[in-house]
Write a protein that holds these residues in place. Sequence first.
Motif, short mmCIF file in Angstrom:
data_model
loop_
_atom_site.label_atom_id
_atom_site.label_comp_id
_atom_site.label_asym_id
_atom_site.label_seq_id
_atom_site.Cartn_x
_atom_site.Cartn_y
_atom_site.Cartn_z
N HIS A 27 0.85 -1.19 0.00
CA HIS A 27 0.00 0.00 0.00
C HIS A 27 0.89 1.24 0.00
O HIS A 27 1.25 1.76 1.05
CB HIS A 27 -0.92 -0.04 1.23
CG HIS A 27 -1.93 1.05 1.29
ND1 HIS A 27 -3.06 0.97 2.08
CD2 HIS A 27 -1.99 2.27 0.69
CE1 HIS A 27 -3.77 2.09 1.96
NE2 HIS A 27 -3.14 2.90 1.12
N HIS A 29 1.08 4.81 -2.42
CA HIS A 29 0.66 5.61 -3.58
C HIS A 29 1.93 6.25 -4.12
O HIS A 29 2.56 7.03 -3.40
CB HIS A 29 -0.33 6.69 -3.16
CG HIS A 29 -1.56 6.12 -2.52
ND1 HIS A 29 -2.72 5.89 -3.21
CD2 HIS A 29 -1.79 5.70 -1.25
CE1 HIS A 29 -3.63 5.38 -2.39
NE2 HIS A 29 -3.08 5.25 -1.19
N HIS A 207 -9.61 0.85 -1.01
CA HIS A 207 -9.54 1.50 0.29
C HIS A 207 -10.93 1.38 0.92
O HIS A 207 -11.94 1.70 0.28
CB HIS A 207 -9.20 2.97 0.16
CG HIS A 207 -7.75 3.26 -0.12
ND1 HIS A 207 -7.06 2.69 -1.14
CD2 HIS A 207 -6.87 4.09 0.53
CE1 HIS A 207 -5.80 3.15 -1.12
NE2 HIS A 207 -5.67 4.00 -0.12
N ASP A 288 1.77 4.07 2.78
CA ASP A 288 0.70 4.89 2.19
C ASP A 288 1.26 6.03 1.34
O ASP A 288 1.30 5.93 0.12
CB ASP A 288 -0.25 5.42 3.29
CG ASP A 288 -1.66 5.71 2.79
OD1 ASP A 288 -1.95 5.43 1.61
OD2 ASP A 288 -2.47 6.22 3.58
ZN LIG Z 1 -3.83 4.72 0.63
#
Ligand SMILES: [Zn+2]
Length: 349
Positions: A27, A29, A207, A288
Amino acid sequence: MSLPDFARIPRERLPELLAAMPKAELHIHIEGSLEPELIFALAQRNGVALAYPDVQALRDAYAFTNLQSFLDIYYAGASVLIEEQDFYDMAWAYLRKAAEENVRRTELFFDPQTHTARGVAMATVINGLHRACEDAREKLGVDAALILCFLRHLSEDAAFETLEQALPLRDKFIGVGLDSSELGHPPEKFVRVFARCRQLGFRLVAHAGEEGPAAYVWSALDALHVERIDHGVQSIHDADLMRRLAQEGIPLTVCPLSNLKLRVFEDLRQHNLGQLLEAGLVATINSDDPAYFGGYLNQNFIETFDATGLGARQAWQLATNSFTGSFADAQAKRRWCDEVNATFARFAA
Ligand SMILES: [Zn+2]
Ligand SMILES: Nc1ncnc2[nH]cnc12
């Protein structure tokens, strides 16, 4: 093979072990790995005007109160990405960091709509990211794959259009996900486009249960048929859901420093990762948006273990979960899990 003797690993050696153990990141981005220095360098290269005079002023703006307050700055930061080389440079910077942190496998989210809305071609985005992933395998020994995310604050029609634009490049990404503003945009909004992606053979994630309720996790599973839940920490409020996640071995990609910075938990000591593991869930630790939340993957491990008192057993579980929860092939997963066991045996010797 028997489990490592966790009791033989002293607590003082945990930070070293957490950094050294092989792991997967599920996970991240990639636009959230864009450091302020690179934002300014790309802005200059591409002649893009920024709302902040310098790196420090931009960094000072990273004081978030919730998910939306972060997303506004995150999308503005991504506006400096114009050419294929920009996407390559961003991904390569992250992948080098991942290699240093003993990440063997990483599955990178990207948000094409953020870029196509500014007139950047889909091929520019995907080709730049994919070339960095190929170089990572060859030059860094990191196995990297791409997951295309639909922005849930936009319409399902826009997601369909994005899918159409990406299909000529379908060999360059393995799956699709759903991100951006969660509250008010439940998974049901994207039922048809996820059904189409499932038909096309893509891996599916979403998500759910980051800021949104446990009900969104149910609908990600039942309406979208996702194989993994990103975040999912609100599942704790629904005992039936917790049982289901455990029974079906559905991985949760938990992001502790993100949760702290976006005020999902007010203090890292209150984070529920330990409870999720205790309940038998396939929980994992992830970064993240590391450039915005104060730490890459190892920092997430080290700060979370420090704050919550998790120990070597949980470290082993999280490293193992990261590989079993990945979309890599079975043989690679076995090899990496063996490597985890060898690392723990070395620390317990
Ligand atoms: Zn995320
Ligand atoms: N934590 C997050 N939640 C939803 N969408 C995101 N996009 C980037 N980071 C995100």
